[in-house]
Design an enzyme around this catalytic site. Structure first.
Site, short mmCIF file in Angstrom:
data_model
loop_
_atom_site.label_atom_id
_atom_site.label_comp_id
_atom_site.label_asym_id
_atom_site.label_seq_id
_atom_site.Cartn_x
_atom_site.Cartn_y
_atom_site.Cartn_z
N CYS A 48 0.83 -1.20 0.00
CA CYS A 48 0.00 0.00 0.00
C CYS A 48 0.86 1.25 0.00
CB CYS A 48 -0.89 0.04 1.25
SG CYS A 48 -2.03 -1.33 1.43
N ASP B 86 14.98 38.04 -16.41
CA ASP B 86 13.55 38.39 -16.45
C ASP B 86 13.29 39.71 -15.72
OD1 ASP B 86 10.71 37.41 -17.02
OD2 ASP B 86 10.62 37.86 -14.88
#
Length: 521
Positions: free
Chosen positions: A46, A478
């Site tokens: 699991c 940027d």
């Protein structure tokens, strides 16, 4: 060797058994995808977030991944579905050998243009013997065992989430013989394919119901991601509900039931064997907070290609991000970084066009040009959603239209330098000299992009940040980043100062860029 008598310590296991068991007790979603727990009393493995009764500590065996658990005789849980857990993370924080082994497994993925071991070794510049050695050392299994496990995992997903015939699923999962598929699947899952399907209730073909439920690690800044996508949605191609929470939309069918919808052509998804032409359709997604899941629906003709679609959807919503690790590095400089995501893309060519057209113009102006581009070079599509009317062209579709595309791009307002850059990138993507799939080699992509006239470092890093999902991309020049950082010197000085400051943000500079932009938006 049975699961009950085969304790196994995987060489790649990153956590101690004590830490893993505490995570299982807490069902801590931060550990989802970081390890697998096998329960010897049931023979089932699991995820740590599984909602079944917590097993006793002495009955738990912990593994780095599902393949290792499967090789020790455990079978996958039908409730938590380990195949839908977010992927484990790790880029430049890993050592070279481990990164090489992980890249090899990405190239060996059985969906799409899967390469053989020898071809992967040649691409990585090593011998196939060394490739087998490092995969065995770091993961505890061979490349062949990995491929077998992944094929069966894909088949299980299709059996549980669709009503495709078993013979179609066998073929889509890489099996030439239905009998061989039945034999391998029964050994993998402990029951025949039809027996598993009888216990599931997959939606009917073509229904507007989720067919994939992918998990992520919370927290998740849903409004920030949807807002980013909404401001950049291409009219007629993509629709986004910029809701303030994941519960903002209704459940069920219809456009109002989803957070995000778009048209899609599957040609760009590594290519699909047996599909000489692009498979056009649509995909829709809805985020859920508790439990943390992304519900995904697709058009009926894309159902057989869910395994190929899954990594792109996960990349689009950055489901594999590690919020705790990112916040531990960026938290000192950014107050609201917890749960921040870097949006990906669904088609590499579309993002390339967006990055090129977005140079030195506003987001709104770029959206206008992108909508014209989709109408001029894409195809009209019919969908159940009023907002989705066109498909953005794939690189191959665009490249096949010949040299007249330059004149047609000029007619919709695209200048000559950007026309040439778009045409060059389309050809490079079409002939695979440029690869921009999630997890593709970063440096090779950057080098190839920078060879295209009209593409500089900003554009190249923006593309690999969103398409390849490189978490350490950095758009040093940027202007918006400089403004967010409060830099007011000359352009060259700002870039140098931003680069120096960003050294402390590695290997999560992409998230630092997103956090900076978010302060302005």
């Amino acid at each position: 060797m049975s699961a009950a008598t085969a304790p196994f310590s995987a060489p790649a296991m990153p956590l101690s058994a004590q830490v893993c068991y505490r995570a299982v007790l807490a069902r801590d979603a931060q550990f989802d995808g970081q390890f697998i727990v096998g329960v010897t009393s049931t023979g089932i493995y699991c995820r740590p977030v599984c909602r079944v009764k917590t097993p006793k500590a002495q009955n738990c065996r912990f593994f780095a991944d599902a393949v290792q658990a499967q090789l020790q005789g455990f079978r996958p849980c039908r409730r938590c579905r380990p195949e839908l857990a977010p992927a484990a993370y790790g880029w430049s924080v890993q050592d070279v050998s481990a990164s090489l082994a992980a890249q090899a497994l990405r190239l060996l993925d059985p969906v799409g243009n899967a390469l053989q071991v020898q071809a992967v070794a040649a691409r990585l510049g090593i011998t196939d013997r060394h490739l087998r050695r490092i995969v065995q050392h770091h993961f505890g299994y061979s490349p062949h065992q990995y491929l077998q496990q992944k094929r069966l995992t894909h088949a299980r997903q299709l059996l549980m989430d669709t009503v495709l015939p078993v013979q179609n699923i066998a073929r889509a999962s890489g099996y030439q013989s239905v009998r061989a598929f039945h034999t391998a699947f029964a050994k993998y899952d402990g029951r025949a394919p039809l027996a598993l399907r009888a216990q599931c209730q997959p939606p009917p073909m073509g229904a507007l119901e989720p067919v994939m439920r992918l998990s992520y690690r919370p927290p998740y800044q849903t409004a920030a991601l949807l807002g980013f996508l909404a401001r950049r949605a291409i009219l007629g191609v993509e629709w986004v509900h910029p809701g303030q929470g994941t519960g903002a939309l209704a459940s069920g069918g219809g456009q109002e039931a989803w957070h995000w919808i778009r048209s899609l052509a599957l040609e760009g998804l590594n290519g699909l064997e047996g599909q000489p032409h692009p498979v056009a359709g649509w995909v829709a997604a809805r985020l859920q907070e508790n439990p943390p899941r992304l519900h995904v629906a697709v058009s009926a003709n894309l159902l057989a290609h869910l395994p190929a679609l899954q990594p792109w959807v996960a990349a689009q919503f950055d489901l594999n991000a590690a919020p705790a690790a990112i916040a531990s590095v960026l938290g000192k400089d950014f107050a609201h970084v917890a749960g921040l995501r870097v949006p990906g893309c669904m088609q590499a060519f579309e993002l390339v066009v967006r990055a090129i057209l977005g140079q030195q113009i506003s987001v709104a102006a770029a959206n206008t040009l992108l909508a014209r581009f989709a109408n001029a070079f894409g195809q009209a599509v019919t969908t159940p959603f009023a907002a989705i009317t066109h498909q953005f062209p794939t690189a191959q579709q665009f490249a096949n239209q010949g040299t007249e595309v330059l004149e047609r791009m000029g007619a919709i307002g695209i200048i000559r330098s950007r026309q040439n850059a778009i045409a060059a990138c389309a050809q490079a993507l079409a002939d695979s000299s440029l690869v921009l799939n999630p997890g593709a080699p970063v440096q090779a992509a950057l080098q190839r992009l920078l060879q295209v006239p009209g593409i500089g470092p900003w554009t190249a890093h923006y593309i690999v940040m969103r398409s390849i999902k490189w978490p350490d991309a950095f758009v040093a020049g940027d202007a918006a980043l400089h403004k967010a950082l409060g830099l007011s010197q000359s352009a060259a000085q700002r870039t140098a100062l931003a680069t120096t400051r960003a050294q402390a943000w590695q290997p999560w500079r992409s998230y630092a860029v997103m956090a900076s932009w978010q302060t302005l938006e």
